[in-house]
Enzyme design. Structure first.
Site, PDB file in Angstrom:
ATOM      1  N   ARG A  23     -60.863 -19.695  -0.900  1.00 38.23           N
ATOM      2  CA  ARG A  23     -62.314 -19.705  -0.682  1.00 38.23           C
ATOM      3  C   ARG A  23     -62.668 -19.174   0.720  1.00 38.23           C
ATOM      4  NH1 ARG A  23     -64.779 -25.166  -2.529  1.00 38.23           N
ATOM      5  NH2 ARG A  23     -66.682 -23.907  -2.323  1.00 38.23           N
ATOM      6  N   HIS A  38     -57.989 -31.785  -2.794  1.00 40.22           N
ATOM      7  CA  HIS A  38     -59.225 -31.018  -2.997  1.00 40.22           C
ATOM      8  C   HIS A  38     -59.298 -30.594  -4.448  1.00 40.22           C
ATOM      9  CE1 HIS A  38     -59.989 -30.919   1.250  1.00 40.22           C
ATOM     10  NE2 HIS A  38     -58.719 -30.595   1.435  1.00 40.22           N
ATOM     11  N   ASN A  95     -60.036 -37.142   0.014  1.00 39.70           N
ATOM     12  CA  ASN A  95     -60.707 -35.863  -0.104  1.00 39.70           C
ATOM     13  C   ASN A  95     -61.928 -35.962   0.811  1.00 39.70           C
ATOM     14  OD1 ASN A  95     -62.142 -33.587  -0.663  1.00 39.70           O
ATOM     15  ND2 ASN A  95     -62.115 -33.832  -2.899  1.00 39.70           N
ATOM     16  N   GLU A 105     -53.763 -35.460   1.019  1.00 42.76           N
ATOM     17  CA  GLU A 105     -55.038 -34.724   1.040  1.00 42.76           C
ATOM     18  C   GLU A 105     -55.243 -34.086  -0.331  1.00 42.76           C
ATOM     19  OE1 GLU A 105     -54.787 -31.313   3.611  1.00 42.76           O
ATOM     20  OE2 GLU A 105     -56.926 -30.836   3.430  1.00 42.76           O
ATOM     21  N   PRO A 122     -68.357 -36.519   1.613  1.00 46.50           N
ATOM     22  CA  PRO A 122     -69.694 -36.118   1.199  1.00 46.50           C
ATOM     23  C   PRO A 122     -69.717 -35.225  -0.031  1.00 46.50           C
ATOM     24  CG  PRO A 122     -69.062 -35.071   3.280  1.00 46.50           C
ATOM     25  CD  PRO A 122     -68.053 -36.136   2.990  1.00 46.50           C
ATOM     26  N   ASN A 123     -70.648 -35.547  -0.893  1.00 51.98           N
ATOM     27  CA  ASN A 123     -70.965 -34.761  -2.099  1.00 51.98           C
ATOM     28  C   ASN A 123     -69.931 -34.870  -3.222  1.00 51.98           C
ATOM     29  OD1 ASN A 123     -73.400 -33.588  -0.969  1.00 51.98           O
ATOM     30  ND2 ASN A 123     -72.037 -32.439   0.371  1.00 51.98           N
ATOM     31  N   ARG A 151     -72.612 -30.645  -9.147  1.00 57.22           N
ATOM     32  CA  ARG A 151     -72.602 -29.602  -8.106  1.00 57.22           C
ATOM     33  C   ARG A 151     -71.653 -28.453  -8.509  1.00 57.22           C
ATOM     34  NH1 ARG A 151     -68.463 -31.475  -3.293  1.00 57.22           N
ATOM     35  NH2 ARG A 151     -69.338 -29.664  -2.273  1.00 57.22           N
ATOM     36  N   ALA A 187     -66.430 -31.674   2.992  1.00 56.30           N
ATOM     37  CA  ALA A 187     -66.639 -30.729   4.097  1.00 56.30           C
ATOM     38  C   ALA A 187     -66.094 -31.251   5.431  1.00 56.30           C
ATOM     39  CB  ALA A 187     -68.130 -30.421   4.220  1.00 56.30           C
ATOM     40  N   TYR A 195     -66.153 -26.810  -8.922  1.00 58.44           N
ATOM     41  CA  TYR A 195     -65.590 -28.171  -8.889  1.00 58.44           C
ATOM     42  C   TYR A 195     -65.316 -28.760 -10.273  1.00 58.44           C
ATOM     43  CZ  TYR A 195     -66.858 -27.719  -4.007  1.00 58.44           C
ATOM     44  OH  TYR A 195     -66.949 -27.269  -2.711  1.00 58.44           O
TER      45      TYR A 195
HETATM   46  C1  DQA Z   1     -63.641 -29.976  -1.410  1.00 53.45           C
HETATM   47  C2  DQA Z   1     -63.596 -28.621  -0.701  1.00 53.45           C
HETATM   48  C3  DQA Z   1     -64.472 -28.641   0.529  1.00 53.45           C
HETATM   49  O1  DQA Z   1     -64.417 -27.372   1.187  1.00 53.45           O
HETATM   50  C4  DQA Z   1     -65.910 -28.921   0.157  1.00 53.45           C
HETATM   51  O2  DQA Z   1     -66.699 -29.006   1.309  1.00 53.45           O
HETATM   52  C5  DQA Z   1     -66.054 -30.132  -0.687  1.00 53.45           C
HETATM   53  C6  DQA Z   1     -65.067 -30.384  -1.735  1.00 53.45           C
HETATM   54  C7  DQA Z   1     -62.859 -29.956  -2.753  1.00 53.45           C
HETATM   55  O3  DQA Z   1     -62.604 -31.032  -3.261  1.00 53.45           O
HETATM   56  O4  DQA Z   1     -62.561 -28.875  -3.275  1.00 53.45           O
HETATM   57  O5  DQA Z   1     -67.036 -30.864  -0.604  1.00 53.45           O
HETATM   58  O6  DQA Z   1     -63.047 -30.941  -0.587  1.00 53.45           O
END
Ligand code: DQA
Length: 145
Positions: free
Chosen positions: A106, A99, A73, A97, A9-10, A17, A76, A22
């Site tokens: 964080r 990010h 990735n 994984e 998501p996102n 965002r 959340a 990011y």
């Molecule tokens: C994320 C880190 C997560 O905590 C966050 O919810 C994201 C992006 C990252 O790529 O840094 O949506 O996965």
């Protein structure tokens, strides 16, 4: 070699965002560097993004018997989803994984990753370049089997 790059998501909103967290690279930029790098290395790639947990589980299951490595990735869902962990374990495909941000620096709730123990490697805080590092890692792994 075939890989799947799965984003939760996102992640489709990167570049828009919270750019101070990011970065300013967009999701289109991410797709472009992944496709270019994979073409360079002769790796087949599917790139997928969903805002829905079940859709990500479905996509991981679809990878079974088709791909040699997964880059994920989960956004959340990293911090909440046992279903995504179970799907990765079910298909038993080597996974990395990724990010974009440095999650370890964080909020406390971002320190939990349900998938981390399953994954062969975790890459954080390198922006979209982290995906390239993940591709190279899986490629090396595959070449050494
Ligand atoms: C994320 C880190 C997560 O905590 C966050 O919810 C994201 C992006 C990252 O790529 O840094 O949506 O996965």
């Amino acid at each position: 070699m075939n890989i799947a790059v799965l984003n939760g998501p996102n992640i489709n909103f990167i570049g828009i965002r919270e750019p101070h967290i990011y970065g300013t690279d967009t999701y289109k930029d991410l797709e472009k560097i992944i496709r270019e790098h994979c073409a360079d290395k002769d790796i087949g790639v599917e790139i997928y993004q969903s805002n829905h947990e079940g859709a990500l589980v479905d996509k991981i299951q679809e990878c079974y018997g088709k791909v040699d490595g997964i880059i994920i990735n989960p956004g959340a869902y990293t911090h909440t989803s046992i279903a995504i962990l179970d799907a990765l374990k079910a298909v038993n495909i080597p996974a990395v994984e990724v990010h974009l941000s440095n999650v370890s620096k964080r909020e406390p709730f971002r320190q939990i990753s349900y998938i981390r123990n399953y994954c062969k490697k975790t890459i954080t805080g390198k922006g979209i370049r982290g995906y390239i590092e993940a591709i190279d890692f899986l490629n090396n792994l595959n070449n050494n089997i």
